[in-house]
Design a protein around this motif. Structure first.
Motif, PDB file in Angstrom:
ATOM      1  N   VAL A 171      -9.357   5.422   3.632  1.00 52.58           N
ATOM      2  CA  VAL A 171      -8.837   6.004   4.982  1.00 52.58           C
ATOM      3  C   VAL A 171      -8.694   5.599   6.012  1.00 52.58           C
ATOM      4  O   VAL A 171      -9.268   4.655   6.484  1.00 52.58           O
ATOM      5  N   LEU A 172      -7.084   6.169   6.900  1.00 54.76           N
ATOM      6  CA  LEU A 172      -6.734   5.702   7.939  1.00 54.76           C
ATOM      7  C   LEU A 172      -6.266   6.582   9.316  1.00 54.76           C
ATOM      8  O   LEU A 172      -6.187   8.330   8.100  1.00 54.76           O
ATOM      9  N   ARG A 173      -7.103   6.980  10.325  1.00 53.13           N
ATOM     10  CA  ARG A 173      -6.955   7.833  11.142  1.00 53.13           C
ATOM     11  C   ARG A 173      -5.643   7.433  11.482  1.00 53.13           C
ATOM     12  O   ARG A 173      -5.322   6.388  12.625  1.00 53.13           O
ATOM     13  N   ALA A 231       0.873  -1.251   0.236  1.00 58.92           N
ATOM     14  CA  ALA A 231      -0.249  -0.342  -0.443  1.00 58.92           C
ATOM     15  C   ALA A 231       0.631   0.927  -0.085  1.00 58.92           C
ATOM     16  O   ALA A 231       2.345   1.427   0.682  1.00 58.92           O
ATOM     17  N   THR A 232       0.195   2.297  -0.308  1.00 61.46           N
ATOM     18  CA  THR A 232       1.367   3.551  -0.362  1.00 61.46           C
ATOM     19  C   THR A 232       0.444   4.109   0.278  1.00 61.46           C
ATOM     20  O   THR A 232      -0.889   5.239   0.284  1.00 61.46           O
ATOM     21  N   LEU A 233       0.741   5.808   1.253  1.00 54.55           N
ATOM     22  CA  LEU A 233       0.236   7.056   1.768  1.00 54.55           C
ATOM     23  C   LEU A 233       0.606   7.667   0.019  1.00 54.55           C
ATOM     24  O   LEU A 233       1.509   8.352   0.449  1.00 54.55           O
ATOM     25  N   ILE A 234      -0.564   8.489   0.542  1.00 58.92           N
ATOM     26  CA  ILE A 234      -1.380   9.098  -1.078  1.00 58.92           C
ATOM     27  C   ILE A 234      -1.830  10.547  -0.585  1.00 58.92           C
ATOM     28  O   ILE A 234      -1.731  11.633  -1.122  1.00 58.92           O
ATOM     29  N   ALA A 235      -1.937  10.437   0.684  1.00 62.72           N
ATOM     30  CA  ALA A 235      -2.234  12.123   0.448  1.00 62.72           C
ATOM     31  C   ALA A 235      -2.815  11.985   2.896  1.00 62.72           C
ATOM     32  O   ALA A 235      -2.695  10.876   3.044  1.00 62.72           O
ATOM     33  N   ALA A 236      -3.136  13.034   2.710  1.00 61.95           N
ATOM     34  CA  ALA A 236      -2.706  13.117   4.664  1.00 61.95           C
ATOM     35  C   ALA A 236      -2.699  14.530   5.492  1.00 61.95           C
ATOM     36  O   ALA A 236      -2.796  16.148   4.155  1.00 61.95           O
ATOM     37  N   ASN A 237      -3.516  14.690   6.149  1.00 62.42           N
ATOM     38  CA  ASN A 237      -3.518  15.958   6.686  1.00 62.42           C
ATOM     39  C   ASN A 237      -2.879  15.509   8.379  1.00 62.42           C
ATOM     40  O   ASN A 237      -2.225  14.308   8.214  1.00 62.42           O
ATOM     41  N   HIS A 238      -3.782  16.480   9.081  1.00 61.93           N
ATOM     42  CA  HIS A 238      -3.153  16.742  10.918  1.00 61.93           C
ATOM     43  C   HIS A 238      -3.012  14.812  10.960  1.00 61.93           C
ATOM     44  O   HIS A 238      -3.246  14.805  12.295  1.00 61.93           O
ATOM     45  N   CYS A 239      -5.055  14.406  10.769  1.00 60.14           N
ATOM     46  CA  CYS A 239      -5.001  13.641  11.263  1.00 60.14           C
ATOM     47  C   CYS A 239      -5.192  11.878  10.415  1.00 60.14           C
ATOM     48  O   CYS A 239      -5.752  10.709  11.277  1.00 60.14           O
ATOM     49  N   TYR A 240      -5.694  12.182   9.243  1.00 64.79           N
ATOM     50  CA  TYR A 240      -5.976  11.118   8.482  1.00 64.79           C
ATOM     51  C   TYR A 240      -4.747  11.063   7.369  1.00 64.79           C
ATOM     52  O   TYR A 240      -4.119  12.366   6.447  1.00 64.79           O
ATOM     53  N   TRP A 241      -5.073   9.838   6.913  1.00 62.47           N
ATOM     54  CA  TRP A 241      -4.069   9.371   5.716  1.00 62.47           C
ATOM     55  C   TRP A 241      -4.890   8.764   4.836  1.00 62.47           C
ATOM     56  O   TRP A 241      -6.398   8.471   4.828  1.00 62.47           O
ATOM     57  N   LEU A 250       1.498   2.147   9.400  1.00 60.68           N
ATOM     58  CA  LEU A 250       1.973   3.038   8.983  1.00 60.68           C
ATOM     59  C   LEU A 250       3.012   3.522   9.745  1.00 60.68           C
ATOM     60  O   LEU A 250       4.171   2.900  10.176  1.00 60.68           O
ATOM     61  N   PRO A 251       3.815   4.865   9.027  1.00 61.85           N
ATOM     62  CA  PRO A 251       5.248   4.979   9.604  1.00 61.85           C
ATOM     63  C   PRO A 251       5.967   4.370  11.048  1.00 61.85           C
ATOM     64  O   PRO A 251       7.288   4.292  10.581  1.00 61.85           O
ATOM     65  N   ASP A 252       5.187   4.556  11.697  1.00 60.10           N
ATOM     66  CA  ASP A 252       6.229   4.707  13.224  1.00 60.10           C
ATOM     67  C   ASP A 252       6.260   2.659  13.145  1.00 60.10           C
ATOM     68  O   ASP A 252       6.271   2.829  14.647  1.00 60.10           O
ATOM     69  N   GLY A 253       5.371   2.109  12.464  1.00 56.80           N
ATOM     70  CA  GLY A 253       5.135   0.381  13.228  1.00 56.80           C
ATOM     71  C   GLY A 253       4.290   0.297  13.530  1.00 56.80           C
ATOM     72  O   GLY A 253       3.853  -1.273  13.063  1.00 56.80           O
ATOM     73  N   GLU A 254       3.413   1.239  13.295  1.00 57.99           N
ATOM     74  CA  GLU A 254       1.783   0.780  14.363  1.00 57.99           C
ATOM     75  C   GLU A 254       1.035   0.340  12.665  1.00 57.99           C
ATOM     76  O   GLU A 254       0.650   1.402  11.960  1.00 57.99           O
ATOM     77  N   TRP A 255       0.090  -0.991  12.848  1.00 58.36           N
ATOM     78  CA  TRP A 255      -0.848  -0.970  11.976  1.00 58.36           C
ATOM     79  C   TRP A 255      -2.265  -0.558  12.410  1.00 58.36           C
ATOM     80  O   TRP A 255      -2.678  -0.678  14.297  1.00 58.36           O
ATOM     81  N   VAL A 256      -3.461  -0.138  11.326  1.00 59.25           N
ATOM     82  CA  VAL A 256      -4.238   0.308  12.006  1.00 59.25           C
ATOM     83  C   VAL A 256      -4.997  -0.158  10.810  1.00 59.25           C
ATOM     84  O   VAL A 256      -5.062  -0.521   9.377  1.00 59.25           O
ATOM     85  N   ASN A 257      -6.587  -0.238  11.078  1.00 63.93           N
ATOM     86  CA  ASN A 257      -7.881  -0.126  10.554  1.00 63.93           C
ATOM     87  C   ASN A 257      -8.104   0.629   9.926  1.00 63.93           C
ATOM     88  O   ASN A 257      -8.392   1.698  10.789  1.00 63.93           O
ATOM     89  N   PRO A 258      -8.384   0.620   8.397  1.00 60.15           N
ATOM     90  CA  PRO A 258      -9.441   1.952   7.944  1.00 60.15           C
ATOM     91  C   PRO A 258     -10.526   1.873   8.913  1.00 60.15           C
ATOM     92  O   PRO A 258     -11.092   0.961   8.439  1.00 60.15           O
ATOM     93  N   VAL A 259     -10.723   3.074   8.008  1.00 59.52           N
ATOM     94  CA  VAL A 259     -12.042   3.799   8.712  1.00 59.52           C
ATOM     95  C   VAL A 259     -12.688   3.697   7.267  1.00 59.52           C
ATOM     96  O   VAL A 259     -14.275   3.615   8.021  1.00 59.52           O
TER      97      VAL A 259
END
Length: 295
Positions: A151-153, A83-93, A120-129
């Motif tokens: 979308v990832l929080r 996967a690739t993180l292609i957009a973000a703001n302060h709270c969402y990717w 995520l870049p810090d190594g944590e895995w998150v489920n999409p919202v």
């Protein structure tokens, strides 16, 4: 005259094990002939690409935006792709990946969001919202429809997504390219992907460069093809055009193309959905929804 080819298409994700074989690619006769021409040109260029393992890379962005997707099956086993993180703001990717990577294990419908996670870049895995795909996505979709946006929080905003931070989240800038830019990218393509065929469960991040790019313009948008060799497990990886200090996201890798039916890897030509048309409209809609329009 273009010689007759028997092209075989393979999804290169651990969540897919069934090859799709066809005498003609099912995108219409004209596009089939065009695809054969593209394949022949890129197949001859594929041996000249270079691949190496990378732990860090000299790039104008955080290389951890190129990341991994994990899907948990009902039997508890895990399947990995890219996967690739292609957009973000302060709270969402927003992350892009191959559409077939977020189908359930029967490939009949979208997987439950709780069964899908992105690292995520810090190594944590998150489920999409939220997960959005092409409305025409099926288990055997051509690359034009084989995409998904997730979308990832960010964990730092778990309880309050209105917070502002001094540093926005890292991502790979993504936009549609014009004809001039596409022409400039023809000899400047690279893939930075996690490979899951290297004896490591977590995958091994490798960079392949010196790849050539060709594309086919269809009614729904462009599909791209690169001479980068691709292996099992790299579905969802983003091909990138490197122009000096600028890295340009080209799209979402879908599947490998090769001349004959075979289970051998790597395969010589990568097929992907380019960032225009429906996928870009969906991306812009999600950016508006989650407050990323200005980022």
């Amino acid at each position: 005259m273009i010689p007759s080819l028997r092209l075989n298409i393979f999804w290169l994700s651990l969540v897919i094990s069934l090859p799709l074989q066809a005498d003609k690619i099912s995108v219409g006769e004209t596009d089939s002939i065009e695809l054969e021409r593209v394949f022949l040109q890129l197949e001859s260029a594929s041996p000249r690409t270079k691949r190496r393992v990378v732990s860090s890379v000299d790039a104008p962005l955080n290389p951890d935006v190129f990341t991994r997707l994990r899907r948990t099956k009902s039997n508890g086993r895990e399947a990995f792709s890219n996967a690739t993180l292609i957009a973000a703001n302060h709270c969402y990717w927003i992350a892009s990946t191959a559409g077939h990577s977020v189908l359930d294990q029967r490939f009949s419908k979208l997987a439950n969001r709780g069964d899908v996670a992105v690292q995520l870049p810090d190594g944590e895995w998150v489920n999409p919202v939220e997960i959005v795909t092409s409305p025409d996505l099926e288990w055997n979709s051509d690359e034009i429809d084989d995409w998904a946006l997730l979308v990832l929080r960010a964990p730092r905003c778990q309880y309050d997504d209105s917070q502002q931070f001094s540093q926005a989240l890292p991502f790979l800038p993504t936009r549609s390219l014009n004809e001039r830019e596409l022409s400039a990218c023809q000899q400047q393509v690279q893939f930075m992907c996690y490979h899951f065929d290297q004896g490591e469960k977590a995958g091994l991040r490798m960079l392949e460069d010196n790849c050539q790019l060709l594309s086919i313009k269809r009614e729904e948008g462009r599909t791209g093809y690169a001479s980068c060799k691709v292996d099992y497990g790299v579905s969802g990886c983003s091909p990138v055009c490197v122009l000096g200090e600028l890295w340009i996201n080209l799209g979402v890798f879908s599947k490998g193309l090769m001349r004959h039916r075979s289970d051998s890897y790597p395969q010589p030509v990568a097929g992907f959905r380019m960032m225009d048309g429906e996928i870009m409209q969906t991306l812009e809609g999600l950016k508006q929804k989650y407050g990323m329009a200005k980022h």
